[in-house]
Scaffold this motif. Structure first.
Motif, PDB file in Angstrom:
ATOM      1  N   GLU A   2       0.842  -1.363   0.003  1.00 21.42           N
ATOM      2  CA  GLU A   2       0.023   0.079   0.176  1.00 21.42           C
ATOM      3  C   GLU A   2       0.810   1.288  -0.118  1.00 21.42           C
ATOM      4  OE1 GLU A   2      -2.730   2.142   3.229  1.00 21.42           O
ATOM      5  OE2 GLU A   2      -2.610   0.005   3.426  1.00 21.42           O
ATOM      6  N   LYS A   3       0.478   2.104  -0.686  1.00 25.27           N
ATOM      7  CA  LYS A   3       1.368   3.578  -1.064  1.00 25.27           C
ATOM      8  C   LYS A   3       0.877   4.470   0.010  1.00 25.27           C
ATOM      9  CE  LYS A   3       1.866   7.339  -4.323  1.00 25.27           C
ATOM     10  NZ  LYS A   3       1.417   7.437  -5.651  1.00 25.27           N
ATOM     11  N   GLN A  46       3.873 -13.850   2.124  1.00 28.82           N
ATOM     12  CA  GLN A  46       3.839 -13.775   3.538  1.00 28.82           C
ATOM     13  C   GLN A  46       2.423 -12.795   3.986  1.00 28.82           C
ATOM     14  OE1 GLN A  46       6.046 -14.694   6.031  1.00 28.82           O
ATOM     15  NE2 GLN A  46       7.164 -15.581   4.253  1.00 28.82           N
ATOM     16  N   ASP A  47       2.084 -13.057   5.051  1.00 34.18           N
ATOM     17  CA  ASP A  47       0.565 -12.410   5.199  1.00 34.18           C
ATOM     18  C   ASP A  47       0.933 -11.183   6.356  1.00 34.18           C
ATOM     19  OD1 ASP A  47      -2.052 -11.682   5.768  1.00 34.18           O
ATOM     20  OD2 ASP A  47      -2.467 -13.216   7.130  1.00 34.18           O
ATOM     21  N   VAL A  48       1.432 -10.282   5.974  1.00 32.37           N
ATOM     22  CA  VAL A  48       2.275  -9.144   6.914  1.00 32.37           C
ATOM     23  C   VAL A  48       1.640  -7.621   5.948  1.00 32.37           C
ATOM     24  CG1 VAL A  48       4.298  -9.131   5.574  1.00 32.37           C
ATOM     25  CG2 VAL A  48       3.910  -8.105   7.949  1.00 32.37           C
ATOM     26  N   LYS A  49       1.333  -6.721   6.895  1.00 33.40           N
ATOM     27  CA  LYS A  49       1.142  -5.543   6.332  1.00 33.40           C
ATOM     28  C   LYS A  49       2.460  -4.900   5.715  1.00 33.40           C
ATOM     29  CE  LYS A  49      -1.475  -1.352   6.133  1.00 33.40           C
ATOM     30  NZ  LYS A  49      -2.597  -1.345   5.516  1.00 33.40           N
ATOM     31  N   PHE A  50       2.488  -4.247   4.560  1.00 34.03           N
ATOM     32  CA  PHE A  50       3.540  -3.684   3.913  1.00 34.03           C
ATOM     33  C   PHE A  50       3.248  -2.357   3.292  1.00 34.03           C
ATOM     34  CE2 PHE A  50       7.974  -5.352   3.176  1.00 34.03           C
ATOM     35  CZ  PHE A  50       8.512  -4.332   2.734  1.00 34.03           C
ATOM     36  N   VAL A  51       3.569  -1.410   3.609  1.00 33.44           N
ATOM     37  CA  VAL A  51       3.498  -0.220   2.901  1.00 33.44           C
ATOM     38  C   VAL A  51       4.636   0.616   2.345  1.00 33.44           C
ATOM     39  CG1 VAL A  51       1.454   0.472   4.502  1.00 33.44           C
ATOM     40  CG2 VAL A  51       3.729   1.308   5.377  1.00 33.44           C
ATOM     41  N   TYR A  52       4.626   1.439   1.620  1.00 34.95           N
ATOM     42  CA  TYR A  52       5.836   2.111   0.961  1.00 34.95           C
ATOM     43  C   TYR A  52       5.563   3.722   0.799  1.00 34.95           C
ATOM     44  CZ  TYR A  52       3.884   2.383  -3.891  1.00 34.95           C
ATOM     45  OH  TYR A  52       3.053   2.656  -4.829  1.00 34.95           O
ATOM     46  N   VAL A  53       6.636   4.390   1.032  1.00 33.90           N
ATOM     47  CA  VAL A  53       6.475   5.734   0.835  1.00 33.90           C
ATOM     48  C   VAL A  53       7.525   6.125  -0.513  1.00 33.90           C
ATOM     49  CG1 VAL A  53       6.975   8.175   1.652  1.00 33.90           C
ATOM     50  CG2 VAL A  53       6.268   6.248   3.296  1.00 33.90           C
ATOM     51  N   PRO A  54       6.675   6.864  -1.753  1.00 30.87           N
ATOM     52  CA  PRO A  54       7.445   7.370  -2.790  1.00 30.87           C
ATOM     53  C   PRO A  54       8.244   8.662  -2.505  1.00 30.87           C
ATOM     54  CG  PRO A  54       5.233   7.473  -3.116  1.00 30.87           C
ATOM     55  CD  PRO A  54       5.282   6.870  -1.690  1.00 30.87           C
TER      56      PRO A  54
END
Length: 106
Positions: A2-3, A46-54
Motif C-alpha cells: 500500500e502506498k 507472507q501475510d504481513v502489512k507492508f506499506v511504501y513511501v515514494p
C-alpha cells in the motif's frame, strides 16, 4: 503493498497496526527498484502489512519517518515495526526477500 504519502497516513498505520513493514522508495533509483521488487515478492508469500513511501512524492513523510525512528534518511530503506517501534531496518542492496523473511521471524 500500500502506498502512503502523508505524515497522517504514516501515523495512522503506526497507531493501528501492531506489526508492519515500511519501505522508503525512490522512484528513480535502480537499487530502489530492486528493493521494491524484493518487497513485493516477500508480500506475495507472507501475510504481513507492508506499506511504501515514494520519497519524491512525499519528502516530508520520508523525513518524518527518519525523525520518528531516530535514523538517518536513506533510500531505499526498509523498517520492520512492532508495537510502534522499529525493531529492524536495512537499506540499499541489503533489502532482499531473504533479509525480509529473516526479519519477520524475529
Amino acid at each position: 503493498m500500500e502506498k502512503i504519502s502523508s505524515v497522517d497516513q504514516f501515523n495512522e498505520v503506526l497507531q493501528n497496526e501492531q506489526e508492519f513493514f515500511i519501505l522508503k522508495h525512490s522512484l528513480t533509483c535502480p537499487i530502489s527498484t530492486a528493493a521494491y521488487k524484493a518487497c513485493q515478492s516477500f508480500t506475495n508469500n507472507q501475510d504481513v502489512k507492508f506499506v511504501y513511501v515514494p520519497i519524491q512524492e512525499a519528502r516530508e513523510t520520508s523525513t518524518h519517518i527518519a525523525e520518528a525512528f531516530n535514523t538517518r534518511h536513506e533510500s531505499p530503506q526498509v523498517f520492520h515495526v512492532k508495537n510502534g517501534e522499529p525493531v529492524w531496518n536495512t537499506s540499499h542492496s541489503r533489502i532482499t526477500e531473504k533479509a525480509l523473511k529473516e526479519a519477520s521471524n524475529r
